[in-house]
Scaffold this motif. Sequence first.
Motif, PDB file in Angstrom:
ATOM      1  N   GLN A 109      -3.964  27.243   9.648  1.00 42.33           N
ATOM      2  CA  GLN A 109      -3.890  27.273   8.194  1.00 42.33           C
ATOM      3  C   GLN A 109      -2.830  28.274   7.748  1.00 42.33           C
ATOM      4  O   GLN A 109      -2.511  29.222   8.470  1.00 42.33           O
ATOM      5  N   ALA A 114      -3.628  34.364  -3.710  1.00 41.11           N
ATOM      6  CA  ALA A 114      -4.117  33.747  -4.944  1.00 41.11           C
ATOM      7  C   ALA A 114      -3.521  34.470  -6.146  1.00 41.11           C
ATOM      8  O   ALA A 114      -3.504  35.696  -6.207  1.00 41.11           O
ATOM      9  N   TRP A 123      -5.751  37.015   0.080  1.00 40.30           N
ATOM     10  CA  TRP A 123      -5.206  35.916   0.869  1.00 40.30           C
ATOM     11  C   TRP A 123      -6.215  34.787   0.906  1.00 40.30           C
ATOM     12  O   TRP A 123      -7.386  34.993   1.172  1.00 40.30           O
ATOM     13  N   VAL A 124      -5.731  33.584   0.641  1.00 41.65           N
ATOM     14  CA  VAL A 124      -6.551  32.378   0.720  1.00 41.65           C
ATOM     15  C   VAL A 124      -5.893  31.500   1.781  1.00 41.65           C
ATOM     16  O   VAL A 124      -4.691  31.239   1.736  1.00 41.65           O
ATOM     17  N   TRP A 125      -6.682  31.082   2.757  1.00 41.25           N
ATOM     18  CA  TRP A 125      -6.144  30.274   3.861  1.00 41.25           C
ATOM     19  C   TRP A 125      -6.375  28.813   3.547  1.00 41.25           C
ATOM     20  O   TRP A 125      -7.489  28.389   3.256  1.00 41.25           O
ATOM     21  N   ARG A 126      -5.274  28.049   3.599  1.00 40.88           N
ATOM     22  CA  ARG A 126      -5.333  26.636   3.228  1.00 40.88           C
ATOM     23  C   ARG A 126      -4.674  25.768   4.294  1.00 40.88           C
ATOM     24  O   ARG A 126      -3.826  26.225   5.042  1.00 40.88           O
ATOM     25  N   ARG A 127      -5.065  24.509   4.270  1.00 37.42           N
ATOM     26  CA  ARG A 127      -4.444  23.526   5.157  1.00 37.42           C
ATOM     27  C   ARG A 127      -2.969  23.410   4.776  1.00 37.42           C
ATOM     28  O   ARG A 127      -2.633  23.359   3.600  1.00 37.42           O
ATOM     29  N   SER A 129       0.726  22.050   3.904  1.00 37.04           N
ATOM     30  CA  SER A 129       1.267  20.838   3.284  1.00 37.04           C
ATOM     31  C   SER A 129       2.781  20.869   3.427  1.00 37.04           C
ATOM     32  O   SER A 129       3.378  21.932   3.626  1.00 37.04           O
TER      33      SER A 129
END
Length: 171
Positions: A109, A114, A123-127, A129
């Motif tokens: 991720q 944010a 910190w926000v962990w995202r898939r 893109s």
Amino acid sequence: MAGALLADPDGVHDPAEHNDRLLLGLKDTISEAELHLIKQRMWNGRIGKARRGELAVPLPAGHLRLADGHVVKDPDEQVHTVVRLVFDLFDELGLINGVLRFLVDHDIQLGVRAREGPEKGLWVWRRPSRIVIQNMLRRPASAGIYVYGRGRIDPRRRVPGRLCTGCTTSG
């Protein structure tokens, strides 16, 4: 609505009377011109800050803006590891889709800070893109370069309710 009166700090106006309609029309025109001047001053202030390098633009992953305005590398080592991995994979594969495929296949991720809401600043962990990877690789700030004004917003291309629409490139 018949017989309605309009009141403002200067008095009460009857839209049915010619002189009052003329006065209200003039006030409307003047307020519209004042609004235009205010917007123009705000825009000129923004451009002035950009020319001096003081305009705070969003930072790429792995960077942090201190309270005094200085930009430093974020102390979170996990973020740096993922950012380095993205750049190394791009050097090796040469394709954004190849980098994306590798990250998705290995459940890696991407960390983004944010900008609003209850997690603001965390910190926000995202898939991953494609657009996030593309922005990481293409943004000059990733290389430590300050840039402003690479694109414009065309109001005719905006889609109501959708941020980031109407963007054009300055070619």
